[in-house]
Design a protein around this motif. Structure first.
Motif, PDB file in Angstrom:
ATOM      1  N   LYS A  63       2.365 -18.152 -11.057  1.00  0.00           N
ATOM      2  CA  LYS A  63       1.208 -17.295 -10.807  1.00  0.00           C
ATOM      3  C   LYS A  63       1.112 -17.011  -9.311  1.00  0.00           C
ATOM      4  CE  LYS A  63      -3.679 -16.999 -11.993  1.00  0.00           C
ATOM      5  NZ  LYS A  63      -4.789 -17.701 -12.642  1.00  0.00           N
ATOM      6  N   LEU A  64       0.920 -15.722  -8.971  1.00  0.00           N
ATOM      7  CA  LEU A  64       0.842 -15.306  -7.572  1.00  0.00           C
ATOM      8  C   LEU A  64      -0.385 -14.435  -7.342  1.00  0.00           C
ATOM      9  CD1 LEU A  64       4.544 -14.081  -7.125  1.00  0.00           C
ATOM     10  CD2 LEU A  64       3.634 -16.352  -6.567  1.00  0.00           C
ATOM     11  N   ALA A  65      -1.121 -14.698  -6.281  1.00  0.00           N
ATOM     12  CA  ALA A  65      -2.227 -13.829  -5.868  1.00  0.00           C
ATOM     13  C   ALA A  65      -1.653 -12.719  -4.992  1.00  0.00           C
ATOM     14  CB  ALA A  65      -3.260 -14.632  -5.101  1.00  0.00           C
ATOM     15  N   LEU A  66      -2.023 -11.472  -5.289  1.00  0.00           N
ATOM     16  CA  LEU A  66      -1.442 -10.329  -4.584  1.00  0.00           C
ATOM     17  C   LEU A  66      -2.445  -9.540  -3.754  1.00  0.00           C
ATOM     18  CD1 LEU A  66       0.720  -8.997  -7.534  1.00  0.00           C
ATOM     19  CD2 LEU A  66       1.467 -10.455  -5.650  1.00  0.00           C
ATOM     20  N   GLY A  67      -3.729  -9.674  -4.022  1.00  0.00           N
ATOM     21  CA  GLY A  67      -4.717  -8.898  -3.278  1.00  0.00           C
ATOM     22  C   GLY A  67      -4.911  -7.518  -3.873  1.00  0.00           C
ATOM     23  N   SER A  68      -5.004  -6.506  -3.020  1.00  0.00           N
ATOM     24  CA  SER A  68      -5.293  -5.137  -3.450  1.00  0.00           C
ATOM     25  C   SER A  68      -4.106  -4.211  -3.188  1.00  0.00           C
ATOM     26  CB  SER A  68      -6.512  -4.601  -2.697  1.00  0.00           C
ATOM     27  OG  SER A  68      -7.638  -5.394  -2.972  1.00  0.00           O
ATOM     28  N   LEU A  69      -4.101  -3.097  -3.915  1.00  0.00           N
ATOM     29  CA  LEU A  69      -3.072  -2.068  -3.719  1.00  0.00           C
ATOM     30  C   LEU A  69      -3.749  -0.703  -3.791  1.00  0.00           C
ATOM     31  CD1 LEU A  69      -0.147  -1.266  -3.277  1.00  0.00           C
ATOM     32  CD2 LEU A  69       0.200  -1.420  -5.757  1.00  0.00           C
ATOM     33  N   SER A  70      -3.727   0.017  -2.666  1.00  0.00           N
ATOM     34  CA  SER A  70      -4.360   1.334  -2.591  1.00  0.00           C
ATOM     35  C   SER A  70      -3.618   2.357  -3.432  1.00  0.00           C
ATOM     36  CB  SER A  70      -4.407   1.816  -1.140  1.00  0.00           C
ATOM     37  OG  SER A  70      -5.164   0.938  -0.355  1.00  0.00           O
ATOM     38  N   SER A  71      -4.353   3.374  -3.846  1.00  0.00           N
ATOM     39  CA  SER A  71      -3.801   4.473  -4.633  1.00  0.00           C
ATOM     40  C   SER A  71      -2.616   5.106  -3.910  1.00  0.00           C
ATOM     41  CB  SER A  71      -4.896   5.515  -4.858  1.00  0.00           C
ATOM     42  OG  SER A  71      -4.372   6.660  -5.473  1.00  0.00           O
ATOM     43  N   GLY A  72      -1.528   5.350  -4.660  1.00  0.00           N
ATOM     44  CA  GLY A  72      -0.361   6.022  -4.105  1.00  0.00           C
ATOM     45  C   GLY A  72       0.542   5.145  -3.264  1.00  0.00           C
ATOM     46  N   ARG A  73       0.267   3.864  -3.175  1.00  0.00           N
ATOM     47  CA  ARG A  73       1.026   2.969  -2.298  1.00  0.00           C
ATOM     48  C   ARG A  73       1.967   2.048  -3.073  1.00  0.00           C
ATOM     49  NH1 ARG A  73       0.348   3.594   3.352  1.00  0.00           N
ATOM     50  NH2 ARG A  73      -1.423   4.995   3.545  1.00  0.00           N
ATOM     51  N   TYR A  74       2.932   1.502  -2.343  1.00  0.00           N
ATOM     52  CA  TYR A  74       3.886   0.505  -2.840  1.00  0.00           C
ATOM     53  C   TYR A  74       3.639  -0.821  -2.142  1.00  0.00           C
ATOM     54  CZ  TYR A  74       6.995   4.275  -4.500  1.00  0.00           C
ATOM     55  OH  TYR A  74       7.549   5.363  -5.131  1.00  0.00           O
ATOM     56  N   THR A  75       3.982  -1.907  -2.832  1.00  0.00           N
ATOM     57  CA  THR A  75       3.977  -3.228  -2.218  1.00  0.00           C
ATOM     58  C   THR A  75       4.947  -4.120  -2.976  1.00  0.00           C
ATOM     59  OG1 THR A  75       2.562  -4.983  -1.322  1.00  0.00           O
ATOM     60  CG2 THR A  75       2.107  -4.268  -3.579  1.00  0.00           C
ATOM     61  N   THR A  76       5.333  -5.216  -2.359  1.00  0.00           N
ATOM     62  CA  THR A  76       6.110  -6.230  -3.057  1.00  0.00           C
ATOM     63  C   THR A  76       5.234  -7.469  -3.192  1.00  0.00           C
ATOM     64  OG1 THR A  76       7.069  -7.232  -1.062  1.00  0.00           O
ATOM     65  CG2 THR A  76       8.291  -5.389  -2.068  1.00  0.00           C
ATOM     66  N   ASN A  77       5.762  -8.479  -3.842  1.00  0.00           N
ATOM     67  CA  ASN A  77       5.010  -9.716  -4.037  1.00  0.00           C
ATOM     68  C   ASN A  77       4.657 -10.402  -2.726  1.00  0.00           C
ATOM     69  OD1 ASN A  77       8.020  -9.935  -4.528  1.00  0.00           O
ATOM     70  ND2 ASN A  77       7.542 -12.032  -3.913  1.00  0.00           N
ATOM     71  N   ASN A  78       5.371 -10.090  -1.640  1.00  0.00           N
ATOM     72  CA  ASN A  78       5.081 -10.761  -0.385  1.00  0.00           C
ATOM     73  C   ASN A  78       4.929  -9.820   0.811  1.00  0.00           C
ATOM     74  OD1 ASN A  78       7.735 -10.077  -0.007  1.00  0.00           O
ATOM     75  ND2 ASN A  78       8.517 -12.167  -0.043  1.00  0.00           N
ATOM     76  N   SER A  79       4.663  -8.541   0.553  1.00  0.00           N
ATOM     77  CA  SER A  79       4.447  -7.588   1.647  1.00  0.00           C
ATOM     78  C   SER A  79       3.108  -7.857   2.324  1.00  0.00           C
ATOM     79  CB  SER A  79       4.418  -6.152   1.122  1.00  0.00           C
ATOM     80  OG  SER A  79       5.622  -5.810   0.522  1.00  0.00           O
ATOM     81  N   ARG A  80       3.104  -7.733   3.629  1.00  0.00           N
ATOM     82  CA  ARG A  80       1.828  -7.869   4.356  1.00  0.00           C
ATOM     83  C   ARG A  80       1.002  -6.594   4.244  1.00  0.00           C
ATOM     84  NH1 ARG A  80       1.838 -11.142   9.780  1.00  0.00           N
ATOM     85  NH2 ARG A  80      -0.248 -10.321   9.541  1.00  0.00           N
ATOM     86  N   PHE A  81       1.689  -5.445   4.168  1.00  0.00           N
ATOM     87  CA  PHE A  81       1.005  -4.162   4.120  1.00  0.00           C
ATOM     88  C   PHE A  81       1.625  -3.279   3.044  1.00  0.00           C
ATOM     89  CE2 PHE A  81       1.039  -5.665   8.522  1.00  0.00           C
ATOM     90  CZ  PHE A  81      -0.322  -5.813   8.731  1.00  0.00           C
ATOM     91  N   ALA A  82       0.810  -2.458   2.396  1.00  0.00           N
ATOM     92  CA  ALA A  82       1.309  -1.465   1.444  1.00  0.00           C
ATOM     93  C   ALA A  82       1.867  -0.278   2.223  1.00  0.00           C
ATOM     94  CB  ALA A  82       0.189  -1.028   0.516  1.00  0.00           C
ATOM     95  N   THR A  83       2.851   0.413   1.623  1.00  0.00           N
ATOM     96  CA  THR A  83       3.491   1.543   2.293  1.00  0.00           C
ATOM     97  C   THR A  83       3.519   2.757   1.371  1.00  0.00           C
ATOM     98  OG1 THR A  83       5.683   0.918   1.502  1.00  0.00           O
ATOM     99  CG2 THR A  83       4.977  -0.024   3.604  1.00  0.00           C
ATOM    100  N   THR A  84       3.904   3.901   1.929  1.00  0.00           N
ATOM    101  CA  THR A  84       3.988   5.127   1.136  1.00  0.00           C
ATOM    102  C   THR A  84       5.324   5.265   0.430  1.00  0.00           C
ATOM    103  OG1 THR A  84       4.706   6.355   3.087  1.00  0.00           O
ATOM    104  CG2 THR A  84       2.341   6.375   2.583  1.00  0.00           C
ATOM    105  N   GLY A  85       6.278   4.395   0.734  1.00  0.00           N
ATOM    106  CA  GLY A  85       7.588   4.438   0.091  1.00  0.00           C
ATOM    107  C   GLY A  85       8.007   3.063  -0.383  1.00  0.00           C
ATOM    108  N   PRO A  86       9.017   3.003  -1.257  1.00  0.00           N
ATOM    109  CA  PRO A  86       9.474   1.724  -1.798  1.00  0.00           C
ATOM    110  C   PRO A  86       9.958   0.765  -0.704  1.00  0.00           C
ATOM    111  CG  PRO A  86      10.503   3.559  -2.958  1.00  0.00           C
ATOM    112  CD  PRO A  86       9.778   4.130  -1.785  1.00  0.00           C
ATOM    113  N   LEU A  87       9.779  -0.515  -0.964  1.00  0.00           N
ATOM    114  CA  LEU A  87      10.190  -1.576  -0.053  1.00  0.00           C
ATOM    115  C   LEU A  87      11.293  -2.411  -0.692  1.00  0.00           C
ATOM    116  CD1 LEU A  87       6.583  -2.740   0.708  1.00  0.00           C
ATOM    117  CD2 LEU A  87       8.076  -1.665   2.372  1.00  0.00           C
TER     118      LEU A  87
END
Length: 133
Positions: A63-87
């Protein structure tokens, strides 16, 4: 009037440091993933779970806590920030962890289910399969 909707896409789920078709036995393995919010609502309080019923797998972190993800954004399980493109999926922080026992058959496939849930109780699931070396 603008319709509002939630849509979470899981483009990739990958083991770290090993190919998905050759996971070693008796080794602590990490798994990460990429998420994309395709809806027009922000997703909040995201939590990821990875489950399997295979008796040859011992889950260490499921089980992992991920926080929030804004509309239209990408993130990974350990990204500090969401981005507009894949990571890229990389790094051992905040990853699922498990061990495959020595009794698992070589070449055998292990089914998992990745589920992402938000704080409102909505969830998205994806079946994933890895192969034992």
């Amino acid at each position: 009037f603008e319709p509002l909707w939630k849509s979470l896409h899981i483009p990739a789920v990958e083991p770290l440091y090993y190919p998905s078709d050759a996971l070693p036995k008796r080794t602590q393995l990490g798994v990460g993933f990429l998420l994309q919010n395709k809806g027009n609502l922000d997703l909040k309080g995201l939590v990821a779970t990875l489950e399997t019923e295979d008796p040859n797998v011992t889950m260490l972190v499921d089980k992992l806590a991920l926080g929030s993800l804004s509309s239209g954004r990408y993130t990974t399980n350990n990204s500090r920030f969401a981005t507009t493109g894949p990571l890229a999926i990389r790094g051992g922080y905040n990853t699922f962890r498990f061990v495959i026992s020595d009794s698992a058959p070589s070449g055998g496939r292990i089914p998992f289910v990745l589920t992402i849930s938000d704080s409102n109780g909505d969830s998205w699931s994806l079946p994933v399969e890895f192969t034992v070396e």
